[in-house]
Write a protein that holds these residues in place. Structure first.
Motif, short mmCIF file in Angstrom:
data_model
loop_
_atom_site.label_atom_id
_atom_site.label_comp_id
_atom_site.label_asym_id
_atom_site.label_seq_id
_atom_site.Cartn_x
_atom_site.Cartn_y
_atom_site.Cartn_z
N ASN A 1 0.80 -1.24 0.00
CA ASN A 1 0.00 0.00 0.00
C ASN A 1 0.83 1.29 0.00
O ASN A 1 0.28 2.38 -0.23
CB ASN A 1 -1.03 0.00 1.15
CG ASN A 1 -0.39 0.05 2.54
OD1 ASN A 1 0.77 0.41 2.69
ND2 ASN A 1 -1.15 -0.32 3.56
N ALA A 2 2.13 1.18 0.25
CA ALA A 2 2.97 2.39 0.36
C ALA A 2 2.91 3.28 -0.90
O ALA A 2 2.73 4.50 -0.77
CB ALA A 2 4.40 2.03 0.71
N PRO A 3 3.02 2.72 -2.11
CA PRO A 3 2.99 3.60 -3.30
C PRO A 3 1.68 4.39 -3.39
O PRO A 3 1.69 5.58 -3.72
CB PRO A 3 3.14 2.63 -4.47
CG PRO A 3 3.84 1.46 -3.90
CD PRO A 3 3.31 1.33 -2.50
N LYS A 4 0.57 3.73 -3.08
CA LYS A 4 -0.72 4.40 -3.16
C LYS A 4 -0.82 5.52 -2.12
O LYS A 4 -1.32 6.61 -2.41
CB LYS A 4 -1.84 3.36 -2.93
CG LYS A 4 -3.22 3.86 -3.23
CD LYS A 4 -4.18 2.70 -3.48
CE LYS A 4 -5.57 3.21 -3.80
NZ LYS A 4 -6.38 3.45 -2.59
N ILE A 5 -0.34 5.27 -0.93
CA ILE A 5 -0.43 6.28 0.15
C ILE A 5 0.47 7.47 -0.13
O ILE A 5 0.08 8.62 0.10
CB ILE A 5 -0.04 5.65 1.52
CG1 ILE A 5 -1.00 4.52 1.90
CG2 ILE A 5 -0.01 6.71 2.62
CD1 ILE A 5 -0.54 3.70 3.10
N PHE A 6 1.69 7.20 -0.63
CA PHE A 6 2.70 8.26 -0.63
C PHE A 6 3.09 8.85 -1.98
O PHE A 6 3.77 9.87 -2.02
CB PHE A 6 3.97 7.75 0.07
CG PHE A 6 3.76 7.40 1.52
CD1 PHE A 6 3.53 8.39 2.45
CD2 PHE A 6 3.78 6.07 1.94
CE1 PHE A 6 3.33 8.09 3.80
CE2 PHE A 6 3.58 5.75 3.28
CZ PHE A 6 3.35 6.77 4.21
N SER A 7 2.68 8.23 -3.10
CA SER A 7 3.25 8.67 -4.39
C SER A 7 2.85 10.09 -4.79
O SER A 7 3.52 10.71 -5.61
CB SER A 7 2.89 7.68 -5.50
OG SER A 7 1.50 7.66 -5.65
N ASN A 8 1.79 10.64 -4.21
CA ASN A 8 1.41 12.02 -4.56
C ASN A 8 2.17 13.07 -3.76
O ASN A 8 1.96 14.26 -3.96
CB ASN A 8 -0.09 12.24 -4.34
CG ASN A 8 -0.90 11.51 -5.39
OD1 ASN A 8 -0.42 11.29 -6.50
ND2 ASN A 8 -2.11 11.11 -5.03
N TYR A 9 3.03 12.63 -2.86
CA TYR A 9 3.76 13.59 -2.03
C TYR A 9 5.20 13.73 -2.52
O TYR A 9 5.90 12.74 -2.66
CB TYR A 9 3.73 13.16 -0.55
CG TYR A 9 2.32 13.22 -0.03
CD1 TYR A 9 1.79 14.42 0.45
CD2 TYR A 9 1.48 12.12 -0.10
CE1 TYR A 9 0.48 14.50 0.87
CE2 TYR A 9 0.16 12.19 0.31
CZ TYR A 9 -0.34 13.38 0.80
OH TYR A 9 -1.64 13.47 1.19
#
Lengths: 63, 210
Positions: free
Chosen positions: B107-115
């Motif tokens: 889930n890390a890419p989904k949570i953080f990729s917009n930051y």
């Protein structure tokens, strides 16, 4: 000869050998070779070449 | 009652309009809200960073109070909610969003990729390595400011910021690990968190060197 974490070091044939001989815990590190981060799933397929600049960043617990 | 306008004026009087405008428009994510993450979030909120996304699955425990920015009344509450509430007490004008979930490789890419910048503030070495590896290999627009080695009360001056590459910074002394004999203590954890928060400010203002 390679550069391991900025210091001259005897060469290894593979990343597997480098990690094993230096007792790196694979779940606690990030590996960069010549500026490129290596995917964990690729560790065992990486050959090391003379002159490679390898950074192994080890994490310790606490936060 | 303090108005938004008055608060902005106060921040501008301290930081200058140019810096304030940059920080106000920034979106920063913080992974883990323990000693590091709770301090980083407060440092950045006080600095006027416009949007913080804070992530932790855990609840506040009595053993957190020695170093984490929570109160007695927070015990048993989700860290995300307790910290968001605390931030609102001194800066009600920034946006705080949160995910109260366990971060995984999946889930890390989904949570953080917009930051554009993520602060890694986890406790376990394996989780630190997991997040750094995942973001560096799967989120090519994200820089990560990580932390390793801040337990105990060894010299403050061992805590440093290191730039590993253009997207990866690491703060700490690299070696002081939490163990049976070495606890995490408030000053040194806050010191490391301050390194991370300051690196965020430096990157946002165009100073990518340490």
């Amino acid at each position: 000869m390679i550069y391991l974490n900025g210091k001259e070091h005897t060469a290894y044939a593979t990343l597997t050998e480098l990690l094993d001989k230096n007792d790196y815990k694979r779940t606690r590190i990030a590996v960069e070779i010549n500026g490129r981060i290596i995917k964990r799933s690729d560790y065992d397929q990486i050959e090391i070449h003379d002159g490679d600049r390898i950074e192994v960043v080890s994490f310790v617990g606490g936060g | 009652m303090i108005t938004h306008n008055a608060y902005e004026k106060a921040l501008i009087s301290r930081h200058g309009k140019k810096v304030h405008d940059i920080l106000k428009n920034a979106d920063i994510a913080i992974a883990g809200l323990g000693g590091l993450g709770s301090n980083i979030a407060i440092f950045l909120a006080r600095s006027g960073v416009g949007h913080l996304h804070i992530v932790d699955f855990d609840k506040v425990d009595i053993t957190n109070l020695n170093r984490q920015q929570y109160d007695i009344d927070d015990i048993g509450k989700l860290k995300t909610i307790a910290l968001a509430t605390h931030i609102k007490h001194f800066n009600p004008f920034i946006k705080v969003t949160y995910d109260s979930i366990m971060v995984t490789e999946r889930n890390a890419p989904k949570i953080f990729s917009n930051y554009p910048i993520v602060c890694e503030a986890f406790d376990k070495a394996e989780n630190k390595a997991m997040l750094v590896n995942t973001l560096l290999t799967e989120c090519s627009n994200t820089k990560i400011i990580s932390a390793s080695g801040m337990a105990g009360f060894e010299s403050s001056n061992m805590i440093q910021t290191r730039k590993v590459n253009d997207r990866f910074y690491i703060c700490g002394d690299t070696q002081s690990e939490i163990s049976k004999n070495t606890a995490l203590m408030a000053p040194r954890v806050a010191l490391c968190a301050a390194h991370q928060a300051n690196m965020v400010l430096r990157i946002l203002t165009g100073n990518e060197e340490i």
